[in-house]
Design a protein around this motif. Structure first.
Motif, PDB file in Angstrom:
ATOM      1  N   THR A   2       0.845  -1.193   0.000  1.00  9.30           N
ATOM      2  CA  THR A   2       0.000   0.000   0.000  1.00  9.30           C
ATOM      3  C   THR A   2       0.879   1.240   0.000  1.00  9.30           C
ATOM      4  OG1 THR A   2      -1.710  -1.140   1.236  1.00  9.30           O
ATOM      5  CG2 THR A   2      -1.764   1.254   1.299  1.00  9.30           C
ATOM      6  N   HIS A   4       2.420   4.773   0.800  1.00 11.96           N
ATOM      7  CA  HIS A   4       2.427   5.680   1.951  1.00 11.96           C
ATOM      8  C   HIS A   4       1.795   6.990   1.523  1.00 11.96           C
ATOM      9  CE1 HIS A   4       4.880   8.681   4.416  1.00 11.96           C
ATOM     10  NE2 HIS A   4       4.087   8.089   5.271  1.00 11.96           N
ATOM     11  N   ALA A  13       0.330  -3.348   4.127  1.00 10.09           N
ATOM     12  CA  ALA A  13      -0.910  -3.166   4.886  1.00 10.09           C
ATOM     13  C   ALA A  13      -1.493  -4.492   5.353  1.00 10.09           C
ATOM     14  CB  ALA A  13      -1.933  -2.413   4.039  1.00 10.09           C
ATOM     15  N   ARG A  19      -1.806  -4.248  10.979  1.00 10.54           N
ATOM     16  CA  ARG A  19      -3.271  -4.244  11.023  1.00 10.54           C
ATOM     17  C   ARG A  19      -3.767  -4.090  12.453  1.00 10.54           C
ATOM     18  NH1 ARG A  19      -3.670  -9.000   7.821  1.00 10.54           N
ATOM     19  NH2 ARG A  19      -5.015  -9.873   9.441  1.00 10.54           N
ATOM     20  N   ALA A  22      -3.316  -0.523  13.417  1.00 10.47           N
ATOM     21  CA  ALA A  22      -4.307   0.321  12.746  1.00 10.47           C
ATOM     22  C   ALA A  22      -5.676   0.209  13.397  1.00 10.47           C
ATOM     23  CB  ALA A  22      -4.399  -0.061  11.266  1.00 10.47           C
ATOM     24  N   THR A 318       7.569  -1.148   9.976  1.00 13.66           N
ATOM     25  CA  THR A 318       7.484  -0.986   8.523  1.00 13.66           C
ATOM     26  C   THR A 318       8.850  -0.752   7.886  1.00 13.66           C
ATOM     27  OG1 THR A 318       7.123   1.402   8.708  1.00 13.66           O
ATOM     28  CG2 THR A 318       5.158  -0.011   8.675  1.00 13.66           C
ATOM     29  N   ILE A 329      -2.036   5.191   8.926  1.00 16.82           N
ATOM     30  CA  ILE A 329      -2.769   3.933   9.094  1.00 16.82           C
ATOM     31  C   ILE A 329      -4.098   4.174   9.803  1.00 16.82           C
ATOM     32  CG2 ILE A 329      -0.691   2.494   9.006  1.00 16.82           C
ATOM     33  CD1 ILE A 329      -0.940   2.187  12.086  1.00 16.82           C
TER      34      ILE A 329
END
Length: 443
Positions: A2, A4, A13, A19, A22, A318, A329
């Protein structure tokens, strides 16, 4: 992959840890593939003598502190906090969480650091002292003589220099109070998260407080812009300061002596696990560097952040470090733990120190606030919410670190980062709220 949202950088992502972050869920990530500390430290782009030079600087200034701040006289001007066992808190949390924590729980009480009452006194004081030496030497004064900094000549000279910093509060307090005591003009750019009492306390010391409606990054950027090109002006860059880092690292040397005095062994059979509240990362990063330099692979450092502001966690996971922020996120970056309200991590700490960090954890605001109630009820300590972020994390990380039997004799050290300067009315509010939320830390 995904994209940025703020650059061409990308992150996965579908990573289950990202996840979970997020979603704002309490998330734990421990790392079992760290290289040997001595190898990482050897190859690190950090001056290996940085910590010892900072320790020597604090020693040189100790007589000045003892004279200028009488509360430091009993410790002969050494700025240090107590190391205390937390047996009552450990017993309480064992019962609440339904799990016996192996080893023993301790608190490193940086809430009780003199003068400014937070971990920021370590790094913030060091950078101001280092700049004071530069100013003194540049004008023909003896920078190594503590008497230099009490002389009218130096104070008059310092008044022609300005120190600037951006802060959510505690770093601003440390920089502003010490700068004013040395005679420097000082400007503190405060983010929207900063408490009003911190602004007023700085103003009472003659510090210029500039308020911003945005977050920490905005305050730092504004401070940097105001200092750029200005004569006789020093900007304390919390996003990329080696001097702050050096000051924080000295804590490890002091801690080694405190453990020895308490007859606590730290070795492979008796590991030390340290839980460090993290905002932009400078404080925990510097402490981690120092701890790894002193204890090597026998210490494991866990960074703890609010669920809505896991800036360092996200950056390291990341691999994007300061190229990603929590809003990318879908998180807000807002938290009741104002000292940890940072959306984008340090440019320096993540890339340089991440190979030394054993793990990360996020904690909800409710649990952070409840930690204030736990410490009040069990240990008789009243601190600010940011200071309790790591309190319950030892019970979580034991499952993740593995090798459970190895931790039967572990020392768990929760770094309590601030609170001594909090006004009594606000402290009472924190305690009452924390006691009302104690149920949030039950299974």
């Amino acid at each position: 992959m995904t994209p940025h949202t703020d650059s061409d950088s990308e992150f996965d992502a579908d990573d289950p840890v990202v996840r979970a972050l997020a979603a704002g869920a309490p998330t734990t990530w421990t790392r079992h593939d760290l290289s040997l500390a001595e190898v990482v430290l050897r190859d690190m782009k950090v001056d290996p003598d940085l910590m010892n030079r900072a320790a020597q600087r604090f020693e040189r200034f100790a007589p000045w502190f003892a004279e200028t701040f009488p509360e430091t006289a009993p410790a002969r001007g050494i700025i240090e906090s107590p190391l205390v066992p937390a047996d009552a808190a450990q017993a309480d949390l064992n019962e609440r969480l339904g799990v016996e924590l192996p080893g023993r729980l301790w608190l490193k009480r940086d809430d009780a650091l003199p003068i400014s009452g937070s971990i920021k006194a370590r790094g913030g004081f060091h950078e101001v002292l280092e700049y004071a030496e530069v100013v003194a030497a540049g004008h023909g004064l003896d920078p190594n003589d503590p008497a230099t900094y009490s002389a009218e000549e130096f104070h008059a000279l310092a008044g022609t220099h300005r120190i600037v910093v951006g802060s959510t509060g505690n770093l601003g307090l440390s920089i502003g109070i010490l700068s004013a005591a040395l005679g420097f003009a000082a400007s503190v750019h405060m983010s929207a998260d900063a408490r009003e009492w911190k602004k007023e306390l700085l103003r009472s010391h003659g510090v210029d407080v500039i308020e911003h409606s945005g977050d920490f990054v905005e305050a730092v950027s504004a401070g940097r812009a105001s200092a750029e090109g200005a004569p006789r002006t020093h900007f304390v860059d919390d996003e990329d300061s080696r001097s702050l880092f050096a000051g924080y690292s000295v804590a490890a040397l002091r801690l080694r002596n405190q453990f020895e005095a308490a007859q606590v062994t730290v070795d492979a059979e008796h590991p030390l696990v340290v839980y460090l509240p993290c905002g932009i990362g400078g404080g925990p990063g510097g402490v981690t560097y120092g701890l790894k330099s002193v204890f090597g692979d026998d210490v494991h450092c866990i960074f703890v952040e609010p669920s809505q502001a896991p800036a360092m966690f996200l950056g390291v996971r990341t691999g994007l470090h300061s190229e990603i922020c929590v809003q990318d996120i879908g998180l807000s970056g807002a938290t009741a733990a104002d000292g940890l309200a940072v959306a984008r991590p340090s440019r320096f700490i993540g890339p340089v120190i991440s190979p030394l960090i054993s793990g990360f954890a996020t904690v909800s605001d409710e649990v952070i606030k409840a930690g204030v109630g736990v410490l009040h009820q069990t240990e008789g300590l009243d601190v600010e919410p940011s200071a309790t972020a790591g309190l319950t994390v030892p019970w979580r990380t034991m499952d993740h670190l593995g090798e459970g039997s190895r931790y039967a004799d572990a020392t768990h050290l929760v770094w309590v980062t601030g609170g001594a300067m909090v006004p009594s009315e606000e402290r009472e509010h924190y305690v009452a709220e924390g006691l009302n939320l104690l149920s949030t830390i039950q299974p």
